[in-house]
Scaffold this active site. Structure first.
Site, short mmCIF file in Angstrom:
data_model
loop_
_atom_site.label_atom_id
_atom_site.label_comp_id
_atom_site.label_asym_id
_atom_site.label_seq_id
_atom_site.Cartn_x
_atom_site.Cartn_y
_atom_site.Cartn_z
N ILE A 85 -16.87 2.79 -13.89
CA ILE A 85 -16.75 1.62 -13.01
C ILE A 85 -15.48 1.76 -12.17
CG2 ILE A 85 -17.96 0.07 -14.60
CD1 ILE A 85 -15.15 -1.06 -15.40
N THR A 86 -15.44 0.97 -11.11
CA THR A 86 -14.19 0.85 -10.35
C THR A 86 -13.73 -0.60 -10.35
OG1 THR A 86 -15.46 0.53 -8.31
CG2 THR A 86 -14.65 2.75 -8.74
N GLY A 143 -5.23 2.62 -4.10
CA GLY A 143 -6.06 1.54 -4.64
C GLY A 143 -6.76 1.88 -5.94
N GLN A 144 -6.47 3.08 -6.50
CA GLN A 144 -7.19 3.49 -7.71
C GLN A 144 -6.28 4.07 -8.80
OE1 GLN A 144 -10.56 6.06 -6.44
NE2 GLN A 144 -11.79 4.31 -7.12
N TYR A 147 -8.47 4.00 -11.97
CA TYR A 147 -9.60 4.93 -11.94
C TYR A 147 -9.12 6.39 -11.94
CZ TYR A 147 -14.08 6.81 -10.11
OH TYR A 147 -15.25 7.51 -9.92
N GLY A 178 -17.14 14.48 -5.14
CA GLY A 178 -16.44 13.78 -4.07
C GLY A 178 -17.14 12.44 -3.86
N TYR A 179 -17.13 11.99 -2.63
CA TYR A 179 -17.77 10.70 -2.32
C TYR A 179 -19.28 10.91 -2.15
CZ TYR A 179 -13.32 8.32 -1.99
OH TYR A 179 -12.11 7.75 -2.31
N1 CAA Z 1 -3.41 5.27 2.52
C1 CAA Z 1 -2.34 4.58 3.01
N2 CAA Z 1 -2.39 3.29 3.31
C2 CAA Z 1 -3.54 2.64 3.11
C3 CAA Z 1 -4.68 3.29 2.60
C4 CAA Z 1 -4.57 4.65 2.33
N3 CAA Z 1 -5.64 5.35 1.83
N4 CAA Z 1 -5.68 2.39 2.51
C5 CAA Z 1 -5.17 1.21 2.93
N5 CAA Z 1 -3.88 1.37 3.31
C6 CAA Z 1 -2.99 0.36 3.85
C7 CAA Z 1 -3.69 -0.41 4.95
O1 CAA Z 1 -3.56 0.28 6.18
C8 CAA Z 1 -2.97 -1.71 4.93
O2 CAA Z 1 -1.74 -1.57 5.59
P1 CAA Z 1 -1.19 -2.74 6.54
O3 CAA Z 1 -1.04 -3.94 5.62
O4 CAA Z 1 0.11 -2.21 7.03
O5 CAA Z 1 -2.23 -2.92 7.58
C9 CAA Z 1 -2.65 -1.93 3.46
O6 CAA Z 1 -2.68 -0.63 2.87
C10 CAA Z 1 -3.64 -2.81 2.79
O7 CAA Z 1 -4.96 -2.22 2.94
P2 CAA Z 1 -6.27 -3.07 2.82
O8 CAA Z 1 -6.31 -4.09 3.93
O9 CAA Z 1 -7.44 -2.16 2.70
O10 CAA Z 1 -5.96 -3.83 1.45
P3 CAA Z 1 -6.93 -4.61 0.55
O11 CAA Z 1 -6.08 -5.25 -0.49
O12 CAA Z 1 -7.87 -5.43 1.35
O13 CAA Z 1 -7.82 -3.45 -0.11
C11 CAA Z 1 -8.31 -1.57 -1.43
C12 CAA Z 1 -7.21 -2.46 -0.88
C13 CAA Z 1 -9.22 -2.40 -2.35
C14 CAA Z 1 -7.67 -0.49 -2.25
C15 CAA Z 1 -9.14 -1.00 -0.26
O14 CAA Z 1 -8.26 -0.33 0.60
C16 CAA Z 1 -10.19 -0.03 -0.74
O15 CAA Z 1 -11.25 -0.43 -1.21
N6 CAA Z 1 -9.91 1.27 -0.60
C17 CAA Z 1 -10.85 2.32 -1.01
C18 CAA Z 1 -10.42 2.87 -2.32
C19 CAA Z 1 -11.39 3.97 -2.64
O16 CAA Z 1 -11.45 5.02 -2.00
N7 CAA Z 1 -12.17 3.75 -3.68
C20 CAA Z 1 -13.17 4.73 -4.07
C21 CAA Z 1 -14.35 4.00 -4.60
S1 CAA Z 1 -15.71 5.10 -4.85
C22 CAA Z 1 -15.29 6.00 -6.19
O17 CAA Z 1 -14.31 5.77 -6.84
C23 CAA Z 1 -16.19 7.14 -6.53
C24 CAA Z 1 -15.45 8.39 -6.58
O18 CAA Z 1 -15.20 8.90 -7.68
C25 CAA Z 1 -15.05 9.10 -5.34
#
Ligand code: CAA
Length: 240
Positions: A85-86, A143-144, A147, A178-179
């Protein structure tokens, strides 16, 4: 001789593709699921693969569920710890509950899944353990923290199990997808997801079947010398 395989989280997403591919490879397959009864019933109706419901985060439930699978299908030769899960959040907003839920399911869940099966594999001198890790266990991910910790932990688990199992003809390997185009990735906000796809040289998300293919390779009887390894399948997004 048909092998018996258990796939956790095996009725949806990558797990469903793994269950189907192992069945096609001649295995008797049991797939577990945690909550979505409707998806599991549909999966069984479509594939003929039996599904079992338990929470991999519970040792007692895992032990009882595995005993039931073995009573139904015979001793488990192949186990694929896929359930995951995430609970994504930037670290400063990640709650202890989000940390523990992911650790319990993704990391302790691997222990709970493999541990009850392991003694039988040692006795029978055959076993194939595959743990589905992630690109984000290799590179980390904004954000992980939770995870990524579990998915990096998976790599430590298989490297250790490989050393313990080798003399019993048990292998333990990890796959780092990967994704992939599953519900988990589709739950990422669309704008964020578009940004991720832009970083994948293949220019697309992976298919669940592209991960299942790796599992079939690693779990074959002939794969006995591939032990403790990590297969990366990420469209060239990241190299270790
Ligand atoms: N690197 C650097 N900065 C980042 C970033 C990154 N990768 N992602 C977001 N930020 C920054 C944003 O630009 C933003 O900056 P500002 O406030 O200056 O604009 C700040 O961080 C906040 O970003 P969000 O508006 O996105 O913040 P949020 O609280 O709404 O969401 C989050 C945060 C939930 C982590 C969201 O960014 C997200 O869902 N990210 C994706 C995480 C991800 O890749 N998850 C993988 C899921 S799939 C999986 O896990 C399967 C697998 O094995 C591959």
């Amino acid at each position: 001789m048909a092998r018996t395989a258990l796939v956790t989280g095996g009725s949806r997403g990558i797990g469903a593709a793994i269950s189907i591919a192992l069945k096609a490879a001649g295995c008797n397959v049991a797939a577990t699921y945690a909550g979505n009864d409707e998806a599991a019933a549909k999966f069984t109706a479509e594939t003929g693969i039996k599904t079992y419901k338990w929470n991999v985060g519970s040792y007692e439930e895992s032990q009882a569920g595995i005993a039931k699978v073995e009573a139904d299908l015979g001793p488990i030769d192949i186990v694929v710890a896929n359930a995951g899960i995430t609970r994504d959040a930037p670290f400063h907003r990640m709650t202890p509950a989000q940390w523990h839920e992911v650790i319990d399911t993704n990391l302790t869940g691997v222990f709970n899944t493999v541990h009850p099966i392991w003694p039988g594999m040692r006795d029978r001198k055959f076993g194939r353990v595959v743990v589905i890790s992630s690109i984000n266990g290799q590179k980390g991910q904004f954000g992980q923290v939770n995870y990524a910790a579990t998915k990096a932990g998976d790599l430590g688990i298989v490297k250790s199990l490989a050393q313990e199992g080798a003399r019993f003809n048990i292998t333990a390997n990890a796959i780092c997808p990967g994704y992939i185009g599953t519900d988990m990735v589709m739950a990422v906000p669309e704008k964020v997801r578009e940004g991720i796809i832009a970083q994948i040289p293949a220019g697309r998300l992976g298919e669940p079947e592209e991960i299942a293919r790796c599992v079939v390779f690693l779990t074959a009887d002939e794969a006995g010398f591939i032990n403790g390894s990590t297969i990366t399948a990420n469209g060239a997004q990241f190299f270790v």
